[in-house]
Design an enzyme around this catalytic site. Structure first.
Site, PDB file in Angstrom:
ATOM      1  N   HIS A 179     -25.603 118.437  61.727  1.00  0.00           N
ATOM      2  CA  HIS A 179     -24.675 117.741  60.691  1.00  0.00           C
ATOM      3  C   HIS A 179     -24.185 118.647  59.677  1.00  0.00           C
ATOM      4  CE1 HIS A 179     -23.424 115.087  57.381  1.00  0.00           C
ATOM      5  NE2 HIS A 179     -22.394 115.163  58.297  1.00  0.00           N
TER       6      HIS A 179
HETATM    7 CA    CA Z   1     -22.431 119.685  64.001  1.00  0.00          CA
END
Ligand code: CA
Ligand code: V1S
Ligand code: ZN
Length: 389
Positions: A179
């Site tokens: 992320h």
């Molecule tokens: Ca990513």
């Protein structure tokens, strides 16, 4: 074969510095700046440098780094020595642990990869480049006053800040398996940057533990950043077909609703099959299809690197993606040239090994159902109804 010429009607710049590649995080650390040497060797063996404006990047200045980072943090980063286990600053700045070790030349390393992204962004902002590439950048976890996940300075945030001087809106897309939390956090409260990260998400069991589908921006509707964070959480083993479908559908919707004036694409290569840390089954062609799709939108485009822990596959992907940027991917012989330095590191002499060759008897089942993929698309479609320019 491999007749490489400058692309017609647009300019691609390549920003790199061989000094970056010489840094060493430590033997057992998965981040190997040397992978940049391998990628550069392959790109140059194909002769692609002749089709780009090439720049040996400079170090970012203190003032440039302070566009995002605090002076205290930068001062510490500059003077940091190998920390003792109970050193308080390790806790404050997350420096000196196993993820973000202090090593020789650390500050130079950070200033150089940041300098390359800043220069790349400035060329896009000035209209000197249409596509600018910095494979040494893409270090998306670094925070304002904290190192995180192998990232010390957030070159992406610094580059986007440069782009925002010229362009009203920037679309940030992150195909690293992790992320893109640092970039998301930096632009959490603005409607001038829409962040989109595709990543493995498994609660706290996969680093950094954030990026669920319902993390869409500040809860307060009055905050301009509301709905401007798009997260695509996936399970292990996603394949090219599903990944490309998700990418094109979601990026297409972001483009329609947000109408960006420039795009930054973080091309973290740990989303590739066979990565030492990653868990996906994306192949070099699927990863490259994301670059090709962004390029097809015809906006100023900054390509940065990111993760990628199986150096031979990192080099393959970023070479293929460079060829897409300069529009010679169709003219390239997929057989790795004989004169490529370190050729034996590639195991197979092709840019596009099969999944079986990559995974060498260690298949990774696809845990992403069609139902889940459809749910993700519907949820993001609803989210983006609230974003309109
Ligand atoms: Ca990513
Ligand atoms: N996954 C993973 C992983 N592996 C390591 C690691 C392994 C060996 C070492 F000698 C040093 C570190 N750390 C992690 C992750 C961080 C992943 C960062 C990804 C960066 C990026 O690709 O997105 C962008 C460049 N860290 C953790 O999982 C944290 C720990 C929780 C577990 C591992 N130990 C070593 C530290 C704490
Ligand atoms: Zn990563």
């Amino acid at each position: 074969k491999n007749k490489i010429v400058r692309p017609k009607g647009y300019t691609v710049s390549w920003h790199s510095n061989p000094a970056i590649e010489k840094h060493h995080f430590g033997n057992s650390h998965p981040m190997k700046p040397w992978r940049l040497t391998l990628a550069k060797s392959l790109i140059m063996s194909y002769g692609m440098h002749a089709a780009m404006d090439t720049f040996i990047s400079r170090t970012a200045t203190k003032e440039e780094l302070e566009d995002f980072h605090t002076e205290d943090y930068l001062d510490y980063l500059k003077t940091a020595k190998v920390a003792l286990p109970d050193d308080e600053t390790v806790k404050d700045y997350n420096l000196g642990g196993s993820d973000c070790p202090i090593f020789d030349g650390l500050f130079n390393y950070c200033s150089m990869y940041a300098g390359a992204s800043i220069d790349a962004a400035r060329r896009l902002a000035n209209g000197d480049s249409d596509i600018a590439i910095n494979w040494s950048g893409g270090l998306h976890h670094a925070k304002k006053a904290e190192a995180s996940g192998f990232c010390y300075v957030n070159d992406i945030v610094l580059a986007i800040l440069q782009l925002l001087r010229r362009f009203p809106r920037v679309l940030y897309i992150d195909i690293d398996v992790h992320h893109g939390d640092g970039v998301e956090e930096a632009f959490w409260s603005t409607d001038r940057v829409l962040t989109l990260s595709i990543h493995k998400y498994d609660g706290m069991n996969f680093f950094p533990g954030t990026g669920d589908l319902d993390r869409t921006g500040p809860d307060d509707e009055a905050n301009p950043g509301a709905h401007h964070a798009v997260n695509v959480p996936l399970y292990d083993g996603i394949d090219d077909t599903q990944y490309i479908y998700l990418f094109k559908t979601i990026v297409g919707m972001c483009k329609d609703h947000f109408r960006p004036s420039a795009i930054v694409l973080q091309c973290g290569a740990d989303s590739l099959a066979g990565d030492r840390l990653g868990r996906f089954n994306v192949q070099v062609k699927g990863h490259g299809a994301c670059v090709a799709y962004c390029k097809s939108l015809g906006l100023p485009l900054l390509l940065v690197g990111g993760g990628g822990y199986t150096p031979r596959n990192v080099a393959r992907a970023w070479t293929h993606e460079t060829s897409i940027a300069i529009d010679c991917d169709k003219d390239l012989d997929p057989v790795i040239p004989d004169h490529t330095p370190y050729k034996s590191f590639f195991h197979y002499d092709t840019l596009f090994p099969t999944l079986e060759e990559i995974l060498v008897g260690d298949p990774r089942p696809n845990k992403n159902s069609k139902k889940r993929v459809d749910e993700i698309v519907s949820s993001i479609r609803e989210q983006l109804r609230m974003v309109n320019f």
